[in-house]
Design a protein around this motif. Structure first.
Motif, short mmCIF file in Angstrom:
data_model
loop_
_atom_site.label_atom_id
_atom_site.label_comp_id
_atom_site.label_asym_id
_atom_site.label_seq_id
_atom_site.Cartn_x
_atom_site.Cartn_y
_atom_site.Cartn_z
N ALA A 83 -10.30 11.13 -6.79
CA ALA A 83 -9.59 9.99 -6.19
C ALA A 83 -9.57 8.81 -7.15
N ARG A 84 -10.68 8.58 -7.83
CA ARG A 84 -10.74 7.48 -8.79
C ARG A 84 -9.92 7.76 -10.03
N HIS A 152 -3.70 12.50 3.18
CA HIS A 152 -3.35 11.58 2.11
C HIS A 152 -4.58 10.80 1.64
N LEU A 153 -4.47 10.25 0.44
CA LEU A 153 -5.49 9.40 -0.16
C LEU A 153 -5.04 7.94 -0.10
N ILE A 154 -5.99 7.05 0.08
CA ILE A 154 -5.70 5.61 0.02
C ILE A 154 -6.80 4.92 -0.80
N ALA A 155 -6.37 4.09 -1.73
CA ALA A 155 -7.28 3.20 -2.46
C ALA A 155 -6.99 1.79 -1.95
N LYS A 156 -7.81 1.31 -1.05
CA LYS A 156 -7.58 0.01 -0.40
C LYS A 156 -8.29 -1.08 -1.19
N VAL A 157 -7.54 -2.11 -1.56
CA VAL A 157 -8.03 -3.15 -2.46
C VAL A 157 -8.48 -4.38 -1.69
N GLY A 158 -9.57 -4.98 -2.13
CA GLY A 158 -10.04 -6.24 -1.56
C GLY A 158 -9.50 -7.41 -2.36
N ARG A 159 -8.55 -8.12 -1.78
CA ARG A 159 -7.97 -9.26 -2.47
C ARG A 159 -8.82 -10.51 -2.20
N PRO A 160 -8.91 -11.42 -3.15
CA PRO A 160 -9.69 -12.65 -2.93
C PRO A 160 -9.16 -13.42 -1.73
N ARG A 161 -10.05 -14.04 -0.98
CA ARG A 161 -9.63 -14.79 0.19
C ARG A 161 -10.58 -15.97 0.42
N ASN A 162 -10.05 -16.97 1.05
CA ASN A 162 -10.82 -18.17 1.37
C ASN A 162 -10.73 -18.36 2.88
N PRO A 163 -11.78 -17.98 3.63
CA PRO A 163 -11.72 -18.08 5.10
C PRO A 163 -11.39 -19.48 5.59
N ALA A 164 -11.73 -20.50 4.83
CA ALA A 164 -11.47 -21.87 5.28
C ALA A 164 -9.99 -22.17 5.35
N CYS A 201 -8.96 12.38 11.09
CA CYS A 201 -10.21 12.24 10.32
C CYS A 201 -10.02 11.23 9.21
N LEU A 202 -11.00 10.35 9.07
CA LEU A 202 -11.06 9.40 7.97
C LEU A 202 -12.34 9.70 7.20
N CYS A 203 -12.19 10.19 5.95
CA CYS A 203 -13.34 10.55 5.11
C CYS A 203 -13.48 9.51 4.00
N TYR A 204 -14.70 9.03 3.83
CA TYR A 204 -14.97 7.95 2.88
C TYR A 204 -15.53 8.50 1.56
N TYR A 205 -15.01 7.94 0.45
CA TYR A 205 -15.53 8.26 -0.89
C TYR A 205 -16.22 7.06 -1.53
N SER A 206 -16.40 6.00 -0.77
CA SER A 206 -17.09 4.79 -1.24
C SER A 206 -18.28 4.52 -0.33
N ASP A 207 -19.03 3.46 -0.65
CA ASP A 207 -20.18 3.05 0.16
C ASP A 207 -19.90 1.68 0.76
#
Length: 376
Positions: A83-84, A152-164, A201-207
């Motif tokens: 996946a990577r 299918h495979l998904i690589a979900k990205v964490g975009r920078p965010r400002n909760p304020a 089914c949702l199978c995780y390849y990350s922690d």
């Protein structure tokens, strides 16, 4: 019933969760869903099921089952690496930051390795015998009568965010409304009294401790998934303010009060590589934002009862045809059934089709198909 601005604001506040840089820091053990560990094949008696009866009951009544050890660790590790390789973290992150609409998404089968694609773990995950066994037990079906219809495979990205600066739920990338999945899988509704016809089914390849983005699930209310009534109808693809079944009823399944209760009662999955959640298409869940500058890798599967022709999401024939013939040739008869290959004894099989399919796949053992046809 259209929502007032005050009501809508209340809903958005209920939905705005998991937006800090440490969304799980204050959680206690009881605030998580923890995976159950399945027994190894060698520890099972010959007539023993892989899943316990209580686990099946949880799937039927709560809507989901969270487990570890469904697949061998070596297969999971290989799939995670693949996946990577398909979605390198730096490239996925750079493209995602440049284009907010970008989604790293790719359907099975994966053919990018040419002849070596036959042995890719990501092509084997949805057809692994333990996975098929668990699905058959949940659906109370024979493995031969299960069909894979989504992968299918998904690589979900964490975009920078400002909760304020976040003013509305939709501005937080990856923070979904709580929902059910059946709307884009079928034009009908999931059966209740006859039991579910699909295992997703949702199978995780990350922690989760590194990538964040835990999927949140909430237990269905007692009896909610086993019977239908006008009051309990749960419309798909729901949008607040629409008049669709119970969405227009202040006391219905989609009422504001019940929706806010679900946000209070939802819990994140404490996932690790190889963890998976098996769930019904009418189970309550939602995605949450991945940790900033991180990528969460997942593989998504869905199997259905062979008879449920109204369930569809992804056609495999166009892409399977791009794989070397050795892929189908090496699979078992049951695994080919799951992909939609005509089963032994099906009227499709004649002397003509047996010979011709054998020519298309020279390495395929046609004995079972030929023997079954002669018996019939």
């Amino acid at each position: 019933m259209a929502q007032t601005s005050a009501t809508q604001h209340s809903f958005e506040e209920a939905n705005m969760r998991n937006l800090s840089n440490d969304p799980y820091g204050a959680l206690k053990d009881e605030d998580w869903w923890w995976p159950e560990v399945l027994p190894d094949d060698g520890d099972l008696d010959p007539a023993q099921n892989l899943l316990s009866e209580s686990q099946r009951e949880q799937f039927l009544n709560f809507g989901f089952l969270f487990i570890n050890n469904l697949w061998p660790e070596t297969l999971v590790a290989q799939a995670a690496q693949e996946a990577r390789e398909l979605f390198p973290e730096e490239k996925v992150m750079a493209r995602s930051l440049a284009d907010p609409s970008y989604l790293s998404f790719s359907p099975m089968p994966w053919t990018h390795k040419g002849e070596q694609s036959v042995n890719l773990a990501i092509n084997q995950m949805p057809l692994h015998p333990r996975a098929l066994r668990a699905v058959a037990e949940l659906l109370q079906s024979n493995v031969e009568d299960i069909r894979l219809y989504q992968d299918h495979l998904i690589a979900k990205v964490g975009r920078p965010r400002n909760p304020a600066t976040v003013e509305a739920a939709q501005t937080a990338d990856g923070d979904q409304d709580i929902h059910v999945d059946y709307g884009n899988n079928t034009l009908l509704v999931p059966p209740r009294t006859s039991g579910p016809e699909v295992v997703a089914c949702l199978c995780y390849y990350s922690d989760v401790q590194e990538a964040g983005g835990a999927t949140h699930f909430v237990q269905a209310a007692p009896g909610e998934l086993t019977q239908y009534s006008k009051e309990a109808f749960n419309p798909p693809n729901f949008v607040f303010g629409t008049h669709n079944g119970s969405s227009s009823d202040d006391a219905g399944v989609r009422s504001l009060e019940l929706t806010e209760t679900r946000y209070r009662e939802e819990k994140p999955l404490r996932y690790q590589p190889g963890s998976c959640v098996l769930y019904r298409l009418d189970a309550w869940h939602r995605g949450t934002p991945v940790a900033p500058h991180k990528v969460r890798y997942t593989q998504h599967h869905a199997w259905k009862q062979k008879s449920a022709e109204w369930i569809n999401w992804q056609g495999f024939a166009p892409r399977l045809a791009q794989l070397p013939t050795a892929y189908l040739e090496k699979l078992s008869v049951v695994q080919r059934n799951v992909l939609g290959f005509a089963a032994p004894g099906d009227p499709y099989w004649t002397e003509e089709t047996l010979d011709s399919v054998g020519l298309r796949y020279p390495g395929m053992d046609m004995t079972t198909y030929r023997t079954k046809m002669r018996r019939e």
